[in-house]
Scaffold this motif. Structure first.
Motif, mmCIF file in Angstrom:
data_model
loop_
_atom_site.group_PDB
_atom_site.id
_atom_site.type_symbol
_atom_site.label_atom_id
_atom_site.label_comp_id
_atom_site.label_asym_id
_atom_site.label_seq_id
_atom_site.Cartn_x
_atom_site.Cartn_y
_atom_site.Cartn_z
ATOM 1 N N GLN A 196 0.661 -1.244 -0.059
ATOM 2 C CA GLN A 196 -0.055 -0.010 -0.198
ATOM 3 C C GLN A 196 1.014 1.398 0.004
ATOM 4 N N TYR A 197 1.988 1.146 0.707
ATOM 5 C CA TYR A 197 2.933 2.331 0.961
ATOM 6 C C TYR A 197 3.443 2.483 -0.670
ATOM 7 N N ARG A 198 3.743 1.602 -1.150
ATOM 8 C CA ARG A 198 4.440 1.677 -2.398
ATOM 9 C C ARG A 198 3.453 2.493 -3.779
ATOM 10 N N ILE A 199 2.153 1.849 -3.336
ATOM 11 C CA ILE A 199 1.189 2.433 -4.400
ATOM 12 C C ILE A 199 0.963 3.625 -4.160
ATOM 13 N N LEU A 200 0.997 4.330 -2.872
ATOM 14 C CA LEU A 200 0.633 5.536 -2.448
ATOM 15 C C LEU A 200 1.856 6.373 -2.949
ATOM 16 N N GLU A 201 3.096 5.845 -2.834
ATOM 17 C CA GLU A 201 4.153 6.585 -3.563
ATOM 18 C C GLU A 201 4.064 7.200 -4.867
ATOM 19 N N LYS A 202 3.222 6.261 -5.664
ATOM 20 C CA LYS A 202 3.305 6.452 -7.059
ATOM 21 C C LYS A 202 2.152 7.455 -7.531
ATOM 22 N N LEU A 203 1.515 7.905 -6.435
ATOM 23 C CA LEU A 203 0.428 8.866 -6.406
ATOM 24 C C LEU A 203 0.932 10.233 -6.505
#
Length: 591
Positions: free
Chosen positions: A583-590
């Motif tokens: 989830q953290y890595r997905i949020l980074e992509k935002l």
């Protein structure tokens, strides 16, 4: 250390150690711990390979300090199907001593052991063996029930447990089979209790076919889970975290479709992001590649009917990406197999199997999906909010609902070992159950997203992407610690679980340490948490950014979550940490 012989000459020992014959002779005469020869031959003394390996491990223990590199990874294969489907024959093509394996584990049209068999195949194994495990006696006690027959069975189970038997010990296997049959009777008699966790580990050298797989995929071990003959009842926890699921089907079984549907329905959540293969039995001998190609086409046509069978399991957005629900696209013609010799048709069959396995074992290339997701986020102003909404609404597990609170003090008092087998598989079994729960939760949640409710293509892309990333992250064991001892699992899941449980202490001890000197602080953090090990010198610590971030997230977000059992702690701190890092890595992509 790769040993391809059971018996070693003096020259073999010297080559194995990278030294001279005279040095080995000196060890033999001057070191009282050097093993006695297995026998004397006209050419000189010879030793059992296992005796030499044990000696070397002890001799060089103090000199060997493993800097973990993560190269000795392991992959898992689950083989599912009814008894008499050919599962054992198929698995036997992966092992060196095929005849011995078939003698022990092939049931000749019946379910021989009535329990899962975990076939661990590695070039580090020198002699074939098997070990019987069960927690039956901790659940069913003749003393508590005042049952003389159960007391007698308890004694039989105790006598068999955790002993390493050589593969030629057929008598021991027969006694294990008979004992399991009696255990099943008592499990039916006391049906209000849970069934025992009973299984057999067998350690096998690889066949040439399997050796090629190991080396081409840079693996230390391939573990094959042979499920007992089933009629639709497969426990997801028994086959969880497999890299490829292989279904063995027979066309002459009228109940095969119904059985397969039950199996797929029960394990769909666990298999959702894994590779699959459907081995469909064919009859006859094929003397040319053209004839085999015709058989392939016939199998493809037959398997198309199974695609229609699974229509009821589709109906949501994520199901379109699940290989499991597309049997026709992932089927392989499974020819009649010879007990000894490798036939022409088997060679082609194994080529097809090898391609599937390499596809499953090699790291997934996610660059195209990542690029598509990034482009979508940058071009659609509503996309970021939709991603956040999806992840925010993922349900939480029911943790800490009982009056009991399970804490790290309970872990410390539990006298755990860092190695799976020495820990009596406690954390290992907890992880199987925890992973099955997490897979089910994610699958149930994302299955609620229907195409009619989210007709926009960009939303469907995001739903599939987030589900895939979260599921894949939970499957991919991640941590700082790596063990390089030949007899432990790869990755060292038990140690990684313990690392997550004591995340705060691990981070404290390795803080500000140079990358080359974090091994000992890492070990000390576990030792001071009452984690034991006879092979600490085989433990290294890698400076992996994702693993460090995961531990930091566990420390900040999960250490204070109340849990009621050890299994819940594994689910929260280890499996939960794996999901959080995704989830953290997905949020980074935002950003």
């Amino acid at each position: 250390m790769v040993i391809e012989k059971d018996i070693l000459s003096l020259k073999d020992v010297a080559e194995l150690c990278g030294t001279t014959n005279s040095n080995v002779s000196n060890w033999r005469t001057r070191d009282s711990k050097f093993p006695a020869p297995f026998t004397e031959t006209a050419a000189g003394p010879v030793w059992k390979a296992e005796d030499i390996v044990t000696y070397l491990q002890k001799k060089f223990k103090d000199e060997y300090d493993a800097i973990a590199s993560g190269n000795l990874s392991s992959k898992r294969v689950a083989v599912i199907g009814r008894a008499r489907g050919g599962k054992s024959f198929f698995i036997s093509r992966f092992v060196y001593d095929r005849k011995g394996f078939i003698t022990l584990f092939c049931g000749n049209n019946k379910d021989k052991t009535a329990c899962p068999i975990y076939v661990k195949i590695s070039e580090y194994i020198t002699l074939e063996s098997f070990v019987f495990h069960s927690n039956f006696n901790s659940i069913y006690s003749g003393e508590e029930e005042n049952d003389d027959e159960l007391r007698e069975l308890n004694a039989r189970v105790t006598a068999l447990l955790d002993h390493s038997y050589s593969q030629d010990n057929v008598a021991a296997m027969k006694e294990i089979e008979a004992t399991i049959a009696e255990m099943r009777k008592f499990e039916e008699k006391y049906s209000s209790r849970r069934n025992s966790n009973t299984y057999i580990d067998t350690y096998q050298r690889p066949s040439d076919f399997c050796k090629s797989l190991l080396r081409s995929c840079k693996l230390g071990t391939i573990e094959i889970v042979d499920t007992p003959g089933v009629s639709g009842n497969v426990e997801a926890a028994k086959i969880s975290k497999s890299d490829i699921y292989i279904f063995v089907l027979r066309p002459d079984n009228s109940d095969e479709a119904t059985t397969l549907y039950k199996i797929v329905e029960s394990i769909k959540a666990d298999v959702a992001t894994s590779k699959v293969a459907f081995l469909y039995k064919t009859e006859g001998i094929y003397s040319s590649k053209e004839e085999y190609e015709e058989a392939r086409e016939e199998v493809h046509e037959d398997m198309a009917a199974y695609n229609e069978l699974f229509e009821g399991l589709k109906g949501n957005i994520i199901s379109t990406d699940i290989d499991l629900l597309n049997p026709a696209g992932h089927c392989i013609a499974f020819p009649t197999m010879n007990k000894v010799n490798l036939s022409f048709q088997e060679e082609i069959f194994l080529e097809d199997v090898s391609k599937k396995m390499i596809e499953a074992f090699k790291p997934m290339d996610e660059s195209e999906r990542d690029a598509s997701f990034a482009q979508l986020i940058s071009s659609n102003e509503d996309a970021k909010g939709f991603v956040i909404e999806i992840m925010r609404n993922i349900p939480a597990h029911d943790l800490g609902t009982s009056d009991v609170t399970y804490s790290t003090d309970a872990v410390i008092s539990g006298n755990h070992d860092r190695v799976m087998t020495k820990d009596n598989y406690r954390f290992h079994n907890d992880l199987r159950t925890a992973y099955a729960k997490e897979s089910r939760l994610l699958n149930d949640y994302f299955s609620t997203f229907k195409a009619e409710d989210y007709p926009e293509e960009w939303k469907q892309i995001i739903i599939k992407y987030v589900y895939r990333k979260l599921s894949a992250s939970v499957r991919a064991d991640r941590g700082l610690g790596v063990g390089t001892h030949p007899w432990e699992e790869y990755p060292a899941r038990t140690m990684l679980i313990e690392e997550s449980i004591f995340a705060d202490k691990i981070l404290e001890y390795i803080a500000d340490e140079d990358e080359r000197s974090i091994n000992e602080p890492y070990r000390r953090a576990l030792r001071e948490s009452n984690i034991s090990s006879a092979t600490w010198n085989c433990v290294g610590c890698i400076n992996d950014e994702d693993s460090l971030t995961k531990l930091a997230i566990v420390k900040e977000c999960l250490l204070n979550v109340r849990v009621s059992s050890r299994q819940e702690m594994v689910l929260c701190r280890y499996v939960g940490g794996l999901r959080k890092i995704a989830q953290y890595r997905i949020l980074e992509k935002l950003e």
